[in-house]
Scaffold this motif. Sequence first.
Motif, mmCIF file in Angstrom:
data_model
loop_
_atom_site.group_PDB
_atom_site.id
_atom_site.type_symbol
_atom_site.label_atom_id
_atom_site.label_comp_id
_atom_site.label_asym_id
_atom_site.label_seq_id
_atom_site.Cartn_x
_atom_site.Cartn_y
_atom_site.Cartn_z
ATOM 1 N N ALA A 14 0.861 -1.215 0.092
ATOM 2 C CA ALA A 14 0.156 0.003 -0.081
ATOM 3 C C ALA A 14 1.045 1.186 -0.161
ATOM 4 C CB ALA A 14 -0.973 0.194 1.126
ATOM 5 N N ARG A 15 1.736 1.353 0.949
ATOM 6 C CA ARG A 15 2.850 2.313 0.755
ATOM 7 C C ARG A 15 3.406 2.745 -0.736
ATOM 8 N NH1 ARG A 15 4.411 0.524 6.196
ATOM 9 N NH2 ARG A 15 3.260 1.814 7.628
ATOM 10 N N PHE A 16 3.861 1.470 -1.147
ATOM 11 C CA PHE A 16 4.430 1.551 -2.429
ATOM 12 C C PHE A 16 3.477 2.294 -3.704
ATOM 13 C CE2 PHE A 16 5.142 0.029 -6.617
ATOM 14 C CZ PHE A 16 6.392 0.449 -6.996
ATOM 15 N N TRP A 20 3.500 5.708 -5.475
ATOM 16 C CA TRP A 20 3.463 5.838 -6.879
ATOM 17 C C TRP A 20 2.323 6.991 -7.437
ATOM 18 C CZ3 TRP A 20 5.726 4.672 -11.279
ATOM 19 C CH2 TRP A 20 4.903 4.767 -12.287
ATOM 20 N N TYR A 21 1.281 7.047 -6.729
ATOM 21 C CA TYR A 21 0.355 7.895 -7.028
ATOM 22 C C TYR A 21 0.689 9.287 -6.675
ATOM 23 C CZ TYR A 21 -2.416 4.696 -9.285
ATOM 24 O OH TYR A 21 -3.082 3.619 -10.516
ATOM 25 N N LEU A 22 1.346 9.595 -5.795
ATOM 26 C CA LEU A 22 1.920 10.773 -5.229
ATOM 27 C C LEU A 22 2.903 11.233 -6.110
ATOM 28 C CD1 LEU A 22 2.394 12.953 -2.861
ATOM 29 C CD2 LEU A 22 4.113 11.307 -2.058
ATOM 30 N N PHE A 23 3.542 10.479 -6.804
ATOM 31 C CA PHE A 23 4.401 10.673 -7.948
ATOM 32 C C PHE A 23 3.512 11.079 -8.989
ATOM 33 C CE2 PHE A 23 6.809 9.455 -11.642
ATOM 34 C CZ PHE A 23 7.766 10.508 -12.122
ATOM 35 N N ASN A 24 2.808 10.518 -9.668
ATOM 36 C CA ASN A 24 1.942 10.681 -10.741
ATOM 37 C C ASN A 24 1.001 11.896 -10.581
ATOM 38 O OD1 ASN A 24 2.237 8.418 -12.652
ATOM 39 N ND2 ASN A 24 1.325 7.107 -11.116
ATOM 40 N N GLY A 25 0.531 12.079 -9.276
ATOM 41 C CA GLY A 25 0.031 13.331 -9.172
ATOM 42 C C GLY A 25 0.726 14.666 -9.480
ATOM 43 N N ALA A 26 1.910 14.497 -8.914
ATOM 44 C CA ALA A 26 2.839 15.489 -9.044
ATOM 45 C C ALA A 26 3.210 15.883 -10.643
ATOM 46 C CB ALA A 26 4.262 15.418 -8.319
ATOM 47 N N VAL A 27 3.378 14.645 -11.221
ATOM 48 C CA VAL A 27 3.677 15.028 -12.898
ATOM 49 C C VAL A 27 2.466 15.564 -13.326
ATOM 50 C CG1 VAL A 27 4.142 13.560 -14.780
ATOM 51 C CG2 VAL A 27 5.362 13.245 -12.695
ATOM 52 N N ALA A 28 1.297 15.218 -12.965
ATOM 53 C CA ALA A 28 0.013 15.577 -13.599
ATOM 54 C C ALA A 28 -0.156 17.000 -13.475
ATOM 55 C CB ALA A 28 -1.338 14.781 -13.244
ATOM 56 N N ASN A 58 -5.092 16.865 -8.302
ATOM 57 C CA ASN A 58 -4.900 17.182 -7.042
ATOM 58 C C ASN A 58 -5.274 15.908 -6.166
ATOM 59 O OD1 ASN A 58 -3.672 19.728 -6.355
ATOM 60 N ND2 ASN A 58 -5.250 20.452 -7.472
ATOM 61 N N LEU A 59 -6.370 15.227 -6.621
ATOM 62 C CA LEU A 59 -7.014 14.283 -5.654
ATOM 63 C C LEU A 59 -6.084 13.105 -6.028
ATOM 64 C CD1 LEU A 59 -10.634 14.589 -6.775
ATOM 65 C CD2 LEU A 59 -9.618 14.592 -4.311
ATOM 66 N N THR A 60 -5.355 13.025 -7.101
ATOM 67 C CA THR A 60 -4.357 11.621 -7.353
ATOM 68 C C THR A 60 -3.203 11.944 -6.249
ATOM 69 O OG1 THR A 60 -5.123 11.154 -9.643
ATOM 70 C CG2 THR A 60 -2.753 10.596 -8.878
ATOM 71 N N LEU A 61 -2.650 13.085 -6.389
ATOM 72 C CA LEU A 61 -1.578 13.366 -5.098
ATOM 73 C C LEU A 61 -1.956 13.192 -3.933
ATOM 74 C CD1 LEU A 61 1.069 16.208 -5.756
ATOM 75 C CD2 LEU A 61 0.126 16.137 -3.624
ATOM 76 N N LEU A 62 -3.075 13.951 -3.516
ATOM 77 C CA LEU A 62 -3.499 13.768 -2.226
ATOM 78 C C LEU A 62 -3.716 12.316 -1.802
ATOM 79 C CD1 LEU A 62 -4.223 14.977 0.487
ATOM 80 C CD2 LEU A 62 -6.620 15.380 -0.554
ATOM 81 N N GLY A 63 -4.243 11.327 -2.658
ATOM 82 C CA GLY A 63 -4.869 10.161 -2.252
ATOM 83 C C GLY A 63 -3.559 9.144 -2.075
ATOM 84 N N GLY A 64 -2.518 9.662 -2.914
ATOM 85 C CA GLY A 64 -1.263 8.977 -2.802
ATOM 86 C C GLY A 64 -0.409 9.162 -1.374
ATOM 87 N N LEU A 65 -0.473 10.469 -1.239
ATOM 88 C CA LEU A 65 0.179 10.878 -0.005
ATOM 89 C C LEU A 65 -0.648 10.083 1.225
ATOM 90 C CD1 LEU A 65 2.193 12.808 1.154
ATOM 91 C CD2 LEU A 65 0.325 14.535 1.560
ATOM 92 N N LEU A 66 -2.028 10.111 1.348
ATOM 93 C CA LEU A 66 -2.588 9.525 2.277
ATOM 94 C C LEU A 66 -2.370 8.082 2.622
ATOM 95 C CD1 LEU A 66 -6.032 11.771 1.983
ATOM 96 C CD2 LEU A 66 -4.191 11.724 3.926
ATOM 97 N N LEU A 67 -2.350 7.627 1.313
ATOM 98 C CA LEU A 67 -2.290 6.057 1.272
ATOM 99 C C LEU A 67 -0.575 5.861 1.643
ATOM 100 C CD1 LEU A 67 -3.268 3.363 0.765
ATOM 101 C CD2 LEU A 67 -2.671 3.428 -1.539
#
Length: 134
Positions: A14-16, A20-28, A58-67
């Motif tokens: 889950a952390r990985f 991944w989604y924190l990175f993808n959100g930042a790229v987006a 923003n939701l992708t980045l935030l979701g990744g950070l929270l996960l």
Amino acid sequence: MTPAEGLQILAWIARFVGAWYLFNGAVALNVWRRTMVNRRPETGVEHVRAWTVLAVANLTLLGGLLLLFLSPMAPHVFLASCAFQGAYFAWARKALPARDEAGRRARRVSFTGFMVYVAVTLFVLGCSEAGLLG
């Protein structure tokens, strides 16, 4: 393997996924920023598209950070992002039809990415049900 060890492995997965989604959100977000600097939306359709991309990024980045931090809020953010993306695809089918083969291919790739995100959202919901989050 004990249940506690299995839960610990699940936590690392889950952390990985979160990273991944924190990175993808930042790229987006970076892509959105560069697009907005180079070309401002002119029509109502372009404005809706631009603001939806910003919201989903923003939701992708935030979701990744929270996960990443195994927060109990992660499932809510992943579900919100799925809702935004699903609504966007339904809207874009009519408002932004693909004009050529490259556009159709890009739409298929984007939709496939959305389906992967839906699967990941189900994984996050499963992590929540397993008691991993929070």
